[in-house]
Scaffold this motif. Structure first.
Motif, short mmCIF file in Angstrom:
data_model
loop_
_atom_site.label_atom_id
_atom_site.label_comp_id
_atom_site.label_asym_id
_atom_site.label_seq_id
_atom_site.Cartn_x
_atom_site.Cartn_y
_atom_site.Cartn_z
N SER A 1 0.83 -1.19 0.00
CA SER A 1 0.00 0.00 0.00
C SER A 1 0.88 1.25 0.00
O SER A 1 1.66 1.47 0.92
N ARG A 2 0.73 2.06 -1.01
CA ARG A 2 1.51 3.30 -1.11
C ARG A 2 1.15 4.23 0.06
O ARG A 2 2.02 4.89 0.62
N ARG A 3 -0.13 4.26 0.43
CA ARG A 3 -0.57 5.13 1.52
C ARG A 3 0.08 4.75 2.85
O ARG A 3 0.52 5.60 3.60
N ARG A 4 0.14 3.45 3.15
CA ARG A 4 0.77 2.99 4.39
C ARG A 4 2.26 3.32 4.39
O ARG A 4 2.82 3.75 5.40
N ALA A 5 2.91 3.13 3.24
CA ALA A 5 4.33 3.46 3.13
C ALA A 5 4.57 4.95 3.33
O ALA A 5 5.54 5.36 3.97
N GLU A 6 3.69 5.78 2.79
CA GLU A 6 3.81 7.23 2.97
C GLU A 6 3.65 7.60 4.44
O GLU A 6 4.37 8.47 4.96
N ARG A 7 2.71 6.95 5.13
CA ARG A 7 2.51 7.21 6.56
C ARG A 7 3.77 6.87 7.36
O ARG A 7 4.20 7.62 8.22
N ARG A 8 4.36 5.71 7.07
CA ARG A 8 5.58 5.32 7.77
C ARG A 8 6.74 6.26 7.45
O ARG A 8 7.55 6.59 8.32
N THR A 9 6.81 6.71 6.21
CA THR A 9 7.85 7.65 5.82
C THR A 9 7.68 8.98 6.56
O THR A 9 8.66 9.57 7.03
N GLU A 10 6.43 9.44 6.70
CA GLU A 10 6.17 10.68 7.45
C GLU A 10 6.56 10.52 8.91
O GLU A 10 7.10 11.45 9.51
N GLN A 11 6.30 9.35 9.49
CA GLN A 11 6.72 9.09 10.87
C GLN A 11 8.24 9.22 11.00
O GLN A 11 8.74 9.86 11.93
N LEU A 12 8.95 8.61 10.06
CA LEU A 12 10.42 8.67 10.10
C LEU A 12 10.92 10.10 9.93
O LEU A 12 11.88 10.52 10.59
N ARG A 13 10.29 10.87 9.04
CA ARG A 13 10.69 12.27 8.84
C ARG A 13 10.51 13.07 10.13
O ARG A 13 11.37 13.87 10.50
N ALA A 14 9.38 12.86 10.81
CA ALA A 14 9.11 13.59 12.05
C ALA A 14 10.12 13.21 13.13
O ALA A 14 10.62 14.09 13.85
N ILE A 15 10.44 11.95 13.22
CA ILE A 15 11.40 11.50 14.22
C ILE A 15 12.79 12.05 13.89
O ILE A 15 13.52 12.50 14.78
N ARG A 16 13.16 12.05 12.61
CA ARG A 16 14.45 12.59 12.20
C ARG A 16 14.53 14.08 12.51
O ARG A 16 15.54 14.58 13.03
N ALA A 17 13.45 14.82 12.22
CA ALA A 17 13.43 16.26 12.49
C ALA A 17 13.60 16.53 13.99
O ALA A 17 14.34 17.44 14.39
N ALA A 18 12.94 15.72 14.83
CA ALA A 18 13.06 15.90 16.28
C ALA A 18 14.48 15.59 16.75
O ALA A 18 15.01 16.25 17.64
N ALA A 19 15.10 14.59 16.13
CA ALA A 19 16.48 14.21 16.54
C ALA A 19 17.49 15.25 16.09
O ALA A 19 18.41 15.58 16.84
N VAL A 20 17.35 15.76 14.88
CA VAL A 20 18.31 16.72 14.34
C VAL A 20 18.14 18.08 15.02
O VAL A 20 19.13 18.73 15.37
N ASP A 21 16.89 18.51 15.20
CA ASP A 21 16.62 19.83 15.81
C ASP A 21 16.82 19.83 17.32
O ASP A 21 17.22 20.83 17.88
N GLY A 22 16.49 18.69 17.94
CA GLY A 22 16.52 18.65 19.40
C GLY A 22 17.83 18.22 19.89
O GLY A 22 18.40 18.41 20.86
#
Length: 150
Positions: free
Chosen positions: A129-150
């Motif tokens: 499912s492309r939608r499920r993969a996009e959701r997981r990718t968004e989760q990873l982006r948010a976690i990466r942003a929190a790790a890099v910024d924080g």
């Protein structure tokens, strides 16, 4: 940032059932009197199936990605090596086709390096499912942003 573990639970359950079935076959071979009957072929199959299934189950429960302040630790499929990438080696995370199985494409997160080339693929988080993969990718982006910024 606390350590975050992202796992493909549906895939883990399915693989555990399949691998457990082969483990049960191995135990049945060994417990069924193969030693007493001196049926060495059955004994060898049992001796191979039981440890192989235990190893497969151990690798299966470890599938996924662990993200922390330092970087991302990718625990891939049963037959692949674990990978570690620091966040400095990841410029962005994109969702793309990572594999083809049968006639369908598998979409999943792809870690893009600073030079614009794919640094790593996370097959354990892939989905038909492309939608499920996009959701997981968004989760990873948010976690990466929190790790890099924080």
């Amino acid at each position: 940032m606390a350590r975050v573990v992202v796992r493909p639970y549906g895939q883990i359950v399915l693989l555990l059932l399949i691998i457990g079935f082969f483990g049960a076959i191995g135990v049945t071979y060994l417990a069924g009197g193969a030693f007493a009957e001196r049926d060495w072929f059955t004994v060898i199959l049992g001796v191979v199936f039981v440890p192989a299934s235990l190893f497969g189950m151990w690798r299966t429960v470890r599938l996924g990605a662990t993200l922390d302040v330092e970087g991302i630790h990718i625990r891939g499929q049963i037959d692949s090596r674990d990978e570690y990438l620091p966040w400095s080696a990841v410029a962005s995370i994109e969702c793309a086709v990572i594999d083809y199985r049968l006639v369908a494409a598998i979409h999943g997160p792809v870690l893009i390096g600073p030079d614009g080339t794919p640094a790593a693929v996370i097959p354990a988080l892939g989905s038909y499912s492309r939608r499920r993969a996009e959701r997981r990718t968004e989760q990873l982006r948010a976690i990466r942003a929190a790790a890099v910024d924080g």
